[in-house]
Design a protein around this motif. Structure first.
Motif: not given
Length: 250
Positions: A152-179
């Motif tokens: 649960s902690i791991w997936i929350l961290i992945q979600s946080y990383f994705y939101i941060v990178e999305l706000n900074n317009q960075v292309r990342s695979v964190y979204g795919g990992q969460v889904i």
């Protein structure tokens, strides 16, 4: 953050898990791996599947191989070789499609098995929630944590990383990992509905000496027993009660 399982017994030989680890290791020696990467702006082709068998470095491969060895073997044990093969490809394709949907015009290629591993972790989260695990951060280590907490902690961290990178317009695979993690949870619930875990437990008990072995509900370690009652698993240090109605934690 890294999550390591402490103990979880499996009964089928993890043929496909070891095979996938070997294949991803062999692809390290390929030249020009970018040609096998999945790029959303290009036409779909073999890369949407082939890219999941490649890694950008030996370190990335080693990390993914460790996660596959720890977690995928137990998923293969529960669902069987055929379904595991389908799920492995499905999670990889789903991760790439998620990257495509979120970054349709991206020319940044992606490769790796992280999406597959996230889906497997999602299923593990459902199948073995009470297996003890070790969480490792940069300067801290926490032991004997139930896997449902650490994941649960791991997936929350992945979600946080994705939101941060999305706000900074960075292309990342964190979204795919969460889904894929969430999809793994859903698929695992479907398998539970069709009693795959109960079937595995039943078959193992039938194969033992006069049904005098019960599986630990936490780590699936076989425990010899002469009668119903309170049992202790030395592999994961779990106490549980077993009677004709099933098992429950103490």
């Amino acid at each position: 953050m890294f999550v390591f399982e402490k103990a979880n017994h499996n009964f089928r030989k993890p043929i496909l898990t070891l095979g996938f680890i070997l294949i991803t290791m062999l692809t390290l020696f390929f030249d020009n791996i970018d040609s096998y990467a999945f790029t959303p702006k290009k036409e779909f082709g073999f890369s949407i599947v082939g890219s999941i068998f490649f890694n950008t470095s030996f370190t990335e491969w080693l990390t993914n191989a460790i996660y596959l060895y720890m977690f995928a073997d137990n998923i293969e044990d529960v669902v069987g070789h055929f379904y595991f093969f389908i799920l492995f490809l499905f999670f990889g394709i789903l991760a790439n499609l998620t990257y495509f949907l979120f970054h349709t015009n991206s020319i940044i290629p992606v490769i790796g098995t992280s999406g597959v591993i996230s889906g497997i972790l999602g299923m593990y989260f459902v199948f073995f929630p009470n297996v003890k695990s070790t969480m490792v951060f940069e300067k801290a280590t926490f032991r004997d944590i139930p896997i449902f907490i650490s994941l649960s902690i791991w997936i929350l961290i992945q979600s946080y990383f994705y939101i941060v990178e999305l706000n900074n317009q960075v292309r990342s695979v964190y979204g795919g990992q969460v889904i894929t993690f969430l999809m793994g949870i859903i698929i695992a619930q479907i398998f539970i509905r069709y009693k795959f875990l109960d079937r595995l437990d039943h078959n193992i008990r039938l194969s033992t000496f006069i049904n005098k072995t019960v599986l630990c509900p936490s780590c699936s370690n076989p425990i010899p027993t002469e009668k119903y009652g309170r049992l202790h698993c030395s592999a994961c240090n779990t106490n549980f009660f077993f009677d004709r109605h099933g098992k429950k934690f103490l």
